[in-house]
Design an enzyme around this catalytic site. Sequence first.
Site, PDB file in Angstrom:
ATOM      1  N   SER A 186       1.062  -0.941   0.057  1.00  0.00           N
ATOM      2  CA  SER A 186      -0.228   0.011   0.542  1.00  0.00           C
ATOM      3  C   SER A 186       1.009   0.953  -0.092  1.00  0.00           C
ATOM      4  O   SER A 186       1.878   1.127   0.637  1.00  0.00           O
ATOM      5  CB  SER A 186      -0.967  -0.011   1.279  1.00  0.00           C
ATOM      6  OG  SER A 186      -0.152  -0.118   2.283  1.00  0.00           O
ATOM      7  N   ASP A 187       0.358   2.172  -0.475  1.00  0.00           N
ATOM      8  CA  ASP A 187       0.949   3.449  -0.429  1.00  0.00           C
ATOM      9  C   ASP A 187       0.669   4.025   0.958  1.00  0.00           C
ATOM     10  O   ASP A 187      -0.260   2.911   1.801  1.00  0.00           O
ATOM     11  CB  ASP A 187       0.247   4.927  -0.973  1.00  0.00           C
ATOM     12  CG  ASP A 187       1.369   5.758  -1.220  1.00  0.00           C
ATOM     13  OD1 ASP A 187       2.291   6.149  -0.906  1.00  0.00           O
ATOM     14  OD2 ASP A 187       1.374   7.072  -2.207  1.00  0.00           O
ATOM     15  N   TRP A 188       1.562   4.729   1.404  1.00  0.00           N
ATOM     16  CA  TRP A 188       1.146   5.079   3.351  1.00  0.00           C
ATOM     17  C   TRP A 188       0.185   5.027   4.208  1.00  0.00           C
ATOM     18  O   TRP A 188      -0.192   6.193   3.184  1.00  0.00           O
ATOM     19  CB  TRP A 188       2.621   6.110   3.967  1.00  0.00           C
ATOM     20  CG  TRP A 188       4.219   5.456   4.030  1.00  0.00           C
ATOM     21  CD1 TRP A 188       4.521   5.499   4.506  1.00  0.00           C
ATOM     22  CD2 TRP A 188       4.853   4.630   2.833  1.00  0.00           C
ATOM     23  NE1 TRP A 188       5.541   4.910   5.124  1.00  0.00           N
ATOM     24  CE2 TRP A 188       6.378   4.513   3.634  1.00  0.00           C
ATOM     25  CE3 TRP A 188       4.305   3.427   1.836  1.00  0.00           C
ATOM     26  CZ2 TRP A 188       6.637   3.257   3.501  1.00  0.00           C
ATOM     27  CZ3 TRP A 188       5.682   3.094   1.164  1.00  0.00           C
ATOM     28  CH2 TRP A 188       6.644   2.843   2.180  1.00  0.00           C
TER      29      TRP A 188
END
Length: 867
Positions: free
Chosen positions: A285-287
């Site tokens: 995932s992105d942050w």
Amino acid sequence: MAPSSLKWTLLCALPWTLASPASYNVHHARDSDAQAFSPPYYPTPHGGWIADWAEAYEKASQLVRNMTLAEKVNLTTGTGMYMGPCAGQTGSVPRFGIPNLCMHDGPLGVRNTDHNTAFPPGITVGATFDKDLMRSRGVALGEEGRGKGVNVLLGPSVGPIGRKPRGGRNWEGFGADPSLQAIAGSLTIEGMQSTGLIACIKHFIANEQEMHRMSSVVTQGYSSNVDDRTLHELYLWPFAEGVRAGVGSLMAAYNDVNNSASSQNSKMLNDILKDELGFQGFVMSDWFGNYGGVSAALAGLDVSMPGDGAIPLLGDSYWGSELSRSILNGTVPVDRLNDMATRILASWYKMGQDQDYPLPNFSANTEDAEGPLYPGAVFSPKGVVNKFVNVQGDHNVTARAIARDAITLLKNNNNILPLHRNDSLKIFGTDAGTNPDGINSCSDKGCNKGVLTMGWGSGSSKLPYLVTPQEAIANISSHAEFHITDSFPSDVSAGPNDIAIVFINSDSGENYITVEGNPGDRTSAGLNAWHNGDDLVKAAAEKFRQVVVVYHTVGPVLMEEWIDLEPVKAVLVAHLPGQEAGWSLTDVLFGDYSPSGHLPYTIPRSESDYPDSVSLIQQPFGRIQDDYTEGLYIDYRHFAKAGITPRFPFGYGLSYTNFNFSRASISAQSSLDTAYPAPRSPKGSTPEYSTAIPPAAEAAWPKNFNRIWRYLYPYLDNPEGARANSSRKYPYPDGYSTVQKPGPRAGGGEGGNPALFDVAFSVQVQVTNTGARKGRAVAQLYVELPDSLGVDTPSRQLRQFEKTKILAPGESQVLTMEITRKDLSVWDVVAQDWKAPVNGEGVKMWIGESVADMRVLCTVGEGCSTL
């Protein structure tokens, strides 16, 4: 990825909703071949069936078979924000020598560290049209990341592609064309991973605007609603090439796609990425971009970064201990966890990181030598966190070459350029100078002061040093007078032979920082120059007979206020040059090198030249629907279809010399006797594991374990209590299944059916320097597909390019460009496969120096002619 700002983390992560993505109602009209929302696709395909990955998967599977539940889960979940030296890190498995995997930015250099190189970003690399430099930069990025102990460097970025000219992060990618993005991205990946570092291609997918990419208190993040054909032919194209290059990891985007969150979109991750494209690495995932637990795991997410849940910094997570619980109660199949862990370890083994790979020797959280080992913990143990390892090598040479060879000459009336060392010069604009507060004074480059070297956000990097245009010009010319101001001086004198050089810029970045009213996207500035740059040019043109404009920009800009003014003799777009801003510019300004860059986007005459659908979506409330109604027609494709003549076309770029294209030829290399490629081969075997739910004791806290507050662990206080309760059933999504599928017909290998990449035609052209100065030329090959395909296609689509060596006057070089079956295909939404014209009949290939400057036409079956 997301920023490291604690304030941003708390403000933006709180309002996330946890609703199933399939529950969103669609309230807008869609084309018949589009999906109102992403349909379900389960289960996640197993990795390991690609021959090139077989050895890595065998090693990984042997390890996974002997790992406990907690050890597997630990690999999948970040340890928490600020809970280690890197932007994020996974848990470790000490029993088998698996360290915390350091995942760190970024696409142009190792972020927030020291003794690194700040390379020119992607948009500048794209402007070089130089494949050797694209790969060399990738190698250098890999060497520096590895040297700092980074396991996964978060780049390259091939999304956004540049659909929206105001898009804040367009500059991180390589240009507004899928083939340019694909070629540059895949070469970057090859270079990075040749060093043993794992590359991370991002942001998957259709992440074309910064504003509203994430939810706020009053507004849900936007959904990119894109039809199947457009998805395949535009936005998926560069990701497919990245997968074909063997990329080890991929980052999901923040936005929804067709009303399903990117990180839990089973259609995109399970079907298209892992089955159709045969992706063998792991998806992160992105942050703070993982919005759920079970749903994300089932949809194909493999790693949750940085691990925190909806409310960061409290030590909770959607995964970690909750994933252990979901395995024990049977909600998430053991089979899924085994595949997640195996994919992560397979990438680790594939890049050879089990062989003396360095541990992180830096901290992104402090410049001090010693400090907290876990800055997010109140009572963190302390130790050495920075060893100040110099990883620069001779990478400044590569950085300078990229910045120099990207410089794009748009206008050169009376051959005013190159300058002579004894010319009388008057320099204007703060963009020529340095940031008076210090070159790294603004966190993540979140200000516009001095020469613009890169955009702002997590894709930036600290400058180890900066040579400004002012310094470089002063080093060469003793006849230069500097006015480092954005207001034209009232008392400046202008001699008849003076040349005014005006420096202006246009900036953008990531949306967690707002710069001068622009929250990432160029919402306030539009496509205009910042700091009244247009007025500065006009004022100089009123005073001086000869004006040269140097533009540092993140993307397309408007020039209509001054481009046709008679005193404006020359215009150079220097893009974003990184640390070598000054030297790269003077290399070209004073004629040591001829400019050889070409525009990686179109420069319009007006913003109204673009379709309305690519404007920024600024809806203040509710769920935002961003409908891709323009379909395939972005940038130059749109201008051609609409019959609009831009100010400067895609691929445009002048030189100090001239080139002739001649002696072109085309030859068939493989058969195109069928419209569709040869049938794919069946999937190879994949690792087999026990599917039995493991003993609950495998998730119990170890005895006498010293916990660190806020560190995310896979352990449960009462693992026995996590066992399945028959009275409660998890509401699985529609279409959920645990039976592995054979795979779609368009799949069969990394990037898709291997037959798609058979070379159909080889095209050669001789390029001759017919001018009086040495220089380099770029041959751009555009494909025109026939009407016989039965669908509307753009009139010309870039499919290949090659750049000559430096040619002396009169010297020639033969360039060869290969065109694959896929290059000549359209996505058939009914057959769910790529369709090409049989035998290539009716295909035309145009070769020139821009999309609007064609020199050669090659027609399949007829040969080539010079235009």
